[in-house]
Design a protein around this motif. Structure first.
Motif, PDB file in Angstrom:
ATOM      1  N   ASN A 167      51.776  61.156 -27.055  1.00  6.27           N
ATOM      2  CA  ASN A 167      50.709  60.148 -27.167  1.00  6.27           C
ATOM      3  C   ASN A 167      50.483  59.744 -28.621  1.00  6.27           C
ATOM      4  O   ASN A 167      50.265  58.572 -28.919  1.00  6.27           O
ATOM      5  N   LEU A 168      50.553  60.755 -29.530  1.00  7.61           N
ATOM      6  CA  LEU A 168      50.406  60.439 -30.956  1.00  7.61           C
ATOM      7  C   LEU A 168      51.531  59.525 -31.424  1.00  7.61           C
ATOM      8  O   LEU A 168      51.319  58.587 -32.195  1.00  7.61           O
ATOM      9  N   GLU A 169      52.727  59.815 -30.928  1.00  5.48           N
ATOM     10  CA  GLU A 169      53.876  58.989 -31.334  1.00  5.48           C
ATOM     11  C   GLU A 169      53.710  57.541 -30.872  1.00  5.48           C
ATOM     12  O   GLU A 169      54.053  56.608 -31.591  1.00  5.48           O
ATOM     13  N   LEU A 170      53.135  57.393 -29.660  1.00  2.00           N
ATOM     14  CA  LEU A 170      52.905  56.014 -29.179  1.00  2.00           C
ATOM     15  C   LEU A 170      51.901  55.304 -30.079  1.00  2.00           C
ATOM     16  O   LEU A 170      52.087  54.142 -30.447  1.00  2.00           O
ATOM     17  N   ALA A 171      50.817  56.031 -30.453  1.00  2.83           N
ATOM     18  CA  ALA A 171      49.819  55.421 -31.338  1.00  2.83           C
ATOM     19  C   ALA A 171      50.457  55.048 -32.681  1.00  2.83           C
ATOM     20  O   ALA A 171      50.205  53.970 -33.230  1.00  2.83           O
ATOM     21  N   GLU A 172      51.305  55.949 -33.217  1.00  6.45           N
ATOM     22  CA  GLU A 172      51.990  55.669 -34.494  1.00  6.45           C
ATOM     23  C   GLU A 172      52.864  54.431 -34.389  1.00  6.45           C
ATOM     24  O   GLU A 172      52.931  53.606 -35.295  1.00  6.45           O
TER      25      GLU A 172
ATOM     26  N   LYS B  48      50.723  65.751 -26.042  1.00  6.74           N
ATOM     27  CA  LYS B  48      49.901  65.203 -27.125  1.00  6.74           C
ATOM     28  C   LYS B  48      50.783  64.532 -28.188  1.00  6.74           C
ATOM     29  O   LYS B  48      50.464  63.451 -28.699  1.00  6.74           O
ATOM     30  N   LYS B  49      51.905  65.201 -28.480  1.00 10.68           N
ATOM     31  CA  LYS B  49      52.827  64.653 -29.478  1.00 10.68           C
ATOM     32  C   LYS B  49      53.322  63.268 -29.020  1.00 10.68           C
ATOM     33  O   LYS B  49      53.395  62.323 -29.807  1.00 10.68           O
TER      34      LYS B  49
ATOM     35  N   SER C  93      45.910  65.936 -20.939  1.00 13.36           N
ATOM     36  CA  SER C  93      46.951  66.829 -21.423  1.00 13.36           C
ATOM     37  C   SER C  93      46.473  67.748 -22.541  1.00 13.36           C
ATOM     38  O   SER C  93      47.269  68.287 -23.283  1.00 13.36           O
ATOM     39  N   GLU C  94      45.098  67.914 -22.691  1.00  8.22           N
ATOM     40  CA  GLU C  94      44.606  68.779 -23.749  1.00  8.22           C
ATOM     41  C   GLU C  94      45.288  70.146 -23.671  1.00  8.22           C
ATOM     42  O   GLU C  94      45.364  70.739 -22.596  1.00  8.22           O
ATOM     43  N   GLY C  95      45.741  70.610 -24.829  1.00  6.29           N
ATOM     44  CA  GLY C  95      46.410  71.912 -24.832  1.00  6.29           C
ATOM     45  C   GLY C  95      47.892  71.811 -24.542  1.00  6.29           C
ATOM     46  O   GLY C  95      48.647  72.721 -24.834  1.00  6.29           O
TER      47      GLY C  95
END
Ligand SMILES: Cc1ncc(COP(=O)(O)O)c(C=O)c1O
Length: 437
Positions: free
Chosen positions: A14-19, A11-12, A4-6
């Motif tokens: 995936n970041l939220e899942l990591a958070e 991306k948001k 999903s680059e770009g």
């Protein structure tokens, strides 16, 4: 979403899942920092063990044994593993130690692979009497396709019925006579049973997963001198290292030792988690320094805790034997198979006390047992002694006997625990930066 680059929305997400994961990691840490961790199979690791477990070694490979590797780049790990093998041989007082296995279960799978062929027979403690799932057909014993017979059990003494178990061994002539349990209050009467096993040509295997630290600290029993040919175990229960396993043997025979080593690699592991092995090595060095007092205090605390719970009015098992000689205590909270143990565990969790429900003698259903299995090794590790066991028993009584609101008790548990925030029985920074020798 993959690739999903770009795509900033993806991306948001995936970041939220990591958070979310990071937050859960923090919350889990807080739960144990503020509460009382009393699951008998758990422990906490020292700061130095934490440091090496988080090192670059977590991504490396070192197939083989020290100085006999299949990969380059292993010189430093050769040094580490060699120190570890030597330390394990000394700490467990044994001529053979393999420190590679990634868990107690993997140690058992490897030992069963080395000691028996599919279709051979094995004797062990049944899971209903406290044996581990890896001793059962549903676990490692089944994986190796061994024919299992379980020992007659003395419920009063919480150990194999010596005469009847010896008779079973003589009758079955198993390839492996396996001893040791997950519910493990008292030493196994090993000498008598190992004699019977050796008479009929069996190999004696002792699973010391729970009690390995107590054994190494000289506070439980000494299986390798009481007749066990092989001892397996976890490195993270009463032995206070990172998650992993050991395989130890009293045999000096190089062919037998080679068989055990090759049952781990290549038998059951390719990468054997170098960061955890390194953590084990640090834990062995710390144990050589502090293990005797840690083990002694752990057993003293368990006996004091059993007695304090009984004084509060709880039904604590094995009163006639002083409740326990290990790190564990068993309590009954209602009728057999009633689920009273599960209910008690949930109420205690609401009060910040983490335990597990457990089947007791007579229970037949693992999800609705009548009991709890409680361990004091983690509380001992943060400096609690026999006096604090009375305070801890009081929290149990407030939640389970006096039906106080668990949330209110949780505040008091947290205030109490705030006095026990330092991990003991390990090297600290000051010592490492210039201990006065
Ligand atoms: C007697 C026994 N053996 C083996 C194991 C498995 O150990 P691990 O969780 O390290 O695989 C356990 C786990 O609690 C155990 O109680």
């Amino acid at each position: 979403m993959l690739g999903s680059e770009g795509n900033w929305k993806a991306k948001k997400e995936n970041l939220e899942l990591a958070e979310k994961v990071l937050k859960s990691v923090e919350a889990s840490g807080d739960l144990y920092r503020e509460g009382l961790g009393m699951i008998a199979s758990e422990n906490i690791v020292s700061p130095l063990v934490q440091k090496v477990v988080a090192s670059d070694l977590h991504g490396r490979y070192a197939e083989g044994l020290p100085y006999k590797r299949y990969y380059q780049g292993c010189d430093d790990f050769d040094t580490i593993e060699e120190i570890g093998i030597n330390l394990a041989q000394e700490v467990f007082n044994t001529p053979f130690a393999n420190i590679q296995s990634t868990s107690g279960t993997v140690s058992n799978i490897a030992a069963l692979k080395a000691l028996a062929k599919p279709g051979d027979s094995i004797t062990a403690v049944s899971t209903a009497d406290g044996g581990h799932i890896s001793h059962a057909r549903m676990g490692a014993v089944g994986l190796r396709d061994l024919n299992l017979s379980t020992y007659p059990w003395n419920e009063e003494r919480m150990e194999p019925d010596i005469d009847a178990a010896a008779e079973l061994i003589r009758e079955i002539k198993p390839k492996i006579a396996l001893f040791g349990q997950s519910v493990f209050l008292f030493p196994t009467p090993l000498e008598e049973l190992a004699n019977a096993a050796h008479e009929v040509g069996s190999t004696v295997m002792y699973d010391g997963a729970h009690v390995l630290g107590l054994i190494a600290g000289g506070c439980f029993q000494d299986p390798l001198r009481e007749g066990a040919d092989v001892m397996t175990g976890s490195s993270h229960k009463t032995f206070p290292g990172p998650q992993g396993g050991f395989i130890l043997s009293s045999s000096e025979d190089p062919t037998f030792q080679r068989k055990l080593n090759s049952a781990v690699f290549p038998g059951t592991c390719s990468s054997y988690h170098l960061h955890h092995v390194t953590g084990k090595v640090i834990a062995l060095a710390e144990f050589r320094e502090y293990g005797a007092s840690l083990s002694e205090n752990t057993v003293a605390n368990a006996r004091a805790f059993g007695s304090a719970l009984a004084s509060e009015g709880f039904d604590v098992l094995a009163e006639s034997r002083g409740y326990t000689e290990s790190h564990q205590v068993l309590t009954r909270h209602g009728e057999l198979d009633s689920g009273a143990g599960a209910k008690a565990a949930r109420k205690l969790e609401d009060a910040g006390i983490i335990t597990n429900m457990n089947m007791l003698p007579g229970d037949t259903k693992a999800m609705t047992p009548s009991g709890l299995r409680l361990g004091v090794q983690e509380l001992t590790r943060v400096g609690m002694g026999v006096d604090e066991m009375t305070d801890v028993a009081r929290f149990y009584a407030r939640v389970l006997l006096e039906n106080e609101d668990p949330k209110k008790v949780k505040n008091d548990v947290s205030a109490f625990k705030s006095n026990y925030q330092i991990i003991r029985y390990c090297f600290n920074e000051d010592e490492r930066n210039g201990y006065p020798l």
